[in-house]
Design a protein around this motif. Structure first.
Motif, PDB file in Angstrom:
ATOM      1  N   LEU A   1       0.828  -1.214   0.000  1.00 56.55           N
ATOM      2  CA  LEU A   1       0.000   0.000   0.000  1.00 56.55           C
ATOM      3  C   LEU A   1       0.859   1.259   0.000  1.00 56.55           C
ATOM      4  CD1 LEU A   1      -2.780  -1.127   2.505  1.00 56.55           C
ATOM      5  CD2 LEU A   1      -2.895  -1.025   0.008  1.00 56.55           C
ATOM      6  N   PHE A   2       1.976   1.236   0.744  1.00 54.70           N
ATOM      7  CA  PHE A   2       2.895   2.379   0.700  1.00 54.70           C
ATOM      8  C   PHE A   2       3.449   2.553  -0.717  1.00 54.70           C
ATOM      9  CE2 PHE A   2       4.033   1.930   5.452  1.00 54.70           C
ATOM     10  CZ  PHE A   2       2.947   2.728   5.781  1.00 54.70           C
ATOM     11  N   GLY A   3       3.699   1.429  -1.387  1.00 51.90           N
ATOM     12  CA  GLY A   3       4.199   1.495  -2.759  1.00 51.90           C
ATOM     13  C   GLY A   3       3.184   2.123  -3.695  1.00 51.90           C
ATOM     14  N   VAL A   4       1.900   1.763  -3.506  1.00 53.25           N
ATOM     15  CA  VAL A   4       0.839   2.354  -4.333  1.00 53.25           C
ATOM     16  C   VAL A   4       0.765   3.865  -4.103  1.00 53.25           C
ATOM     17  CG1 VAL A   4      -1.648   2.417  -4.736  1.00 53.25           C
ATOM     18  CG2 VAL A   4      -0.492   0.226  -4.376  1.00 53.25           C
ATOM     19  N   ALA A   5       0.737   4.265  -2.817  1.00 51.65           N
ATOM     20  CA  ALA A   5       0.667   5.695  -2.498  1.00 51.65           C
ATOM     21  C   ALA A   5       1.879   6.435  -3.042  1.00 51.65           C
ATOM     22  CB  ALA A   5       0.570   5.870  -0.980  1.00 51.65           C
ATOM     23  N   GLN A   6       3.041   5.815  -2.939  1.00 46.89           N
ATOM     24  CA  GLN A   6       4.264   6.447  -3.418  1.00 46.89           C
ATOM     25  C   GLN A   6       4.232   6.639  -4.927  1.00 46.89           C
ATOM     26  OE1 GLN A   6       8.265   5.157  -1.756  1.00 46.89           O
ATOM     27  NE2 GLN A   6       8.245   4.165  -3.734  1.00 46.89           N
ATOM     28  N   SER A   7       3.758   5.631  -5.644  1.00 49.14           N
ATOM     29  CA  SER A   7       3.703   5.731  -7.109  1.00 49.14           C
ATOM     30  C   SER A   7       2.747   6.832  -7.558  1.00 49.14           C
ATOM     31  CB  SER A   7       3.269   4.385  -7.698  1.00 49.14           C
ATOM     32  OG  SER A   7       4.203   3.388  -7.395  1.00 49.14           O
TER      33      SER A   7
END
Length: 553
Positions: A533-539
């Motif tokens: 989820l952090f990866g999604v938000a970061q992208s």
């Protein structure tokens, strides 16, 4: 941790950094002019890892002294007289106890409570019948022994008494402990059995003395002390000290699933007992002559006992054994015998796992909950990986451009294979293979994931730790919410190519990973979900920030 080991790990980490930097600069980023990292970065990595190990690493205990075993060389044809010690040990294993026929007597139970654990002793066999300790801020009781365990039952060579008389229980000042004393009469004389329960640690001492009826009866009794496995059998193994040529104590595992394990014995072991994922029950010290031989007994499917066999006891002599019985935590084991911390192993990525574990414990102490500590740890790792993630994002964009150019070349030279090969070679020579740079964050995450997996699944600190809807972070999520979040996060992750085939592949991977993580410990599944989820938000954040998006283009 000793300085030499810290230097070795720091040099190893710096070596990995050098190799990976050179390889990625040369083959992935095509930065052929300056493939070596700057000396400043190398120094920062070395000193940083050294400091990280010093402040967050686990100190290596001072090794205990191991008694040297004398060996005898014998040439062919030479007369050899077997030493007395050999005659003592070369005999069949004695696995059974012949109890004397006695009238049934109602056993006297003696409960003992310390600040750490609760014990119940029984006069029937003078045994430790049950033990459990308080865990997770005293909110949970963890049983160490199975029900009616008959732990520390003793067997004699001949008839063994089963009914003991409870004599007394009393406090000891040094060490701070409680003693429980029993007596029974055997064919040879009076047996006195005393338990010493340490109040501030998980140490239990067992003392046995024999008072022979007649002086001529000296040296006739041999005591065998039986103790069972822990109640939790997950990843259960036997533990014994390995033979070494120096004074260090090294542990080796004993595979209990092998049949030949129960046909052999260990001569005067310094350590002997059981260890599993969360608990340990180890005899770590004994008086001279108390443990001449030690061996395991299989009682049934996944049910084992350990047996410590003494030498023949002399009149008015006393032998004793000291046990660690409790959770496998560094603090608890160091308080009893520092080298017992060697039982906590995280595999070949131990240099990464131990600092991660210490960081997790530090975060828990700051925020008061292991769930929040995992969230903070996930966020910290994500921030540390941010530079590599940005390079990965740039690689994804380059990969998309690369695929477009290659598709154009395939269309342009579809009737000329030689020209197409030449054009593809020039394209790769000019731009490299961007797919490798886009995989960089994933490659760097793999060792961290493996190390963290070992920490989150084998640390008793998470056993029984609850967070939100999860009752136990060391067990699987009972409601599969984390698996659903992981699947949703994978589907929402933006990718460069949104074709039907790629979308079908993403849905398939999301279902597969969601099903796989349903069986993982909730703590580890939470880390994966947060990382996703952090990866999604970061992208999405990178795509929304204009100047950053242009820089990565």
């Amino acid at each position: 941790m000793i300085f030499a080991e810290m230097m070795y790990q720091a040099l190893l980490c710096t070596g990995y950094y050098l190799v990976f930097t050179i390889l990625f600069n040369k083959f992935v980023f095509k930065n052929r002019e300056n493939i070596f990292p700057s000396p400043l970065n190398v120094g920062i990595i070395f000193i940083g890892w050294l400091c990280f190990q010093y402040f967050m690493g686990t100190p290596t205990p001072k090794p205990a002294v191991l008694q040297e075993v004398q060996t005898v060389a014998c040439a062919s044809g030479q007369k050899f007289i077997a030493p007395e010690e050999l005659a003592k040990i070369q005999k069949p294993l004695n696995l059974e106890i012949d109890f004397a026929t006695q009238e049934p007597v109602e056993p006297v139970l003696t409960p003992i409570k310390t600040d750490l654990a609760q014990y119940v002793f029984s006069s029937k066999g003078a045994v430790l019948q049950s033990m459990d300790f308080l865990w997770q801020d005293d909110s949970k009781n963890v049983a160490v022994l199975p029900e009616s365990a008959q732990c520390f039952l003793i067997g004699l060579q001949g008839s063994t008494p089963l009914n003991y008389n409870f004599i007394r229980s009393y406090d000891l000042q040094s060490p701070k402990a409680i003693a429980v004393e029993y007596q029974a009469r055997s064919d040879a004389g009076m047996i006195t059995k005393t338990f010493v329960i340490h109040k501030e640690t998980y140490q239990v001492d067992v003392k046995v003395s024999m008072d022979y009826r007649r002086p001529s009866d000296q040296n006739i009794e041999q005591v065998r002390l039986f103790f069972p496995m822990t109640v939790l059998s997950e990843e259960l193994k036997g533990v014994v000290n390995a033979p070494t040529s120096n004074d260090q104590i090294k542990m080796q595992d004993v595979a209990l699933e092998k049949s030949d394990t129960f046909q052999q014995f260990w001569f005067e072991p310094k350590l002997f007992g059981f260890s599993q994922k969360f608990l340990a029950q180890i005899c770590f010290a004994s008086s001279p002559g108390a443990t001449v031989r030690a061996y395991f007994k299989k009682q049934g499917d996944k049910n084992y006992q350990a047996i410590l066999e003494s030498q023949a006891l002399q009149q008015n002599s006393e032998i004793s054994w000291s046990f660690y019985m409790g959770p496998k935590t560094v603090e608890s084991m160091k308080a009893v015998a520092p080298y017992l911390t060697g039982l906590i192993q995280y595999g070949f990525l131990n240099p990464i796992s131990k600092p991660l574990f210490n960081l997790l414990v530090y975060l828990k102490e700051q925020c008061g909950n292991y769930g929040l500590a995992i969230i903070l740890l996930s966020l910290l790792i994500k921030l540390l990986m941010l530079p590599f993630t940005l390079k990965g994002e740039k690689g994804l964009k380059q990969q998309a451009e690369f695929e477009k150019k290659r598709a154009y070349l395939q269309q342009k030279f579809k009737h000329d294979k030689a020209a197409l090969d030449q054009a593809n070679a020039e394209l790769i020579q000019k731009h490299g293979l961007p797919i490798f740079s886009s995989c960089l964050p994933m490659l760097l995450n793999i060792p961290v994931f493996i190390a963290l997996n070992k920490v989150l699944t084998s640390s008793i600190e998470l056993h029984g730790a609850s967070f939100l809807w999860i009752p136990d972070l060391s067990a699987a999520d009972p409601y599969y919410i984390l698996s659903i979040l992981i699947g949703v996060g994978m589907v929402l992750t933006p990718v460069a190519n949104q074709g039907p085939r790629q979308m079908a592949s993403r849905f398939g991977m999301a279902l597969l990973l969601g099903a796989f993580t349903a069986y993982l410990a909730a703590g580890l599944a939470m880390f994966i979900a947060l990382n996703t989820l952090f990866g999604v938000a970061q992208s999405y954040a990178i795509r929304k920030i204009g100047w950053l998006s242009r820089r990565l283009a």
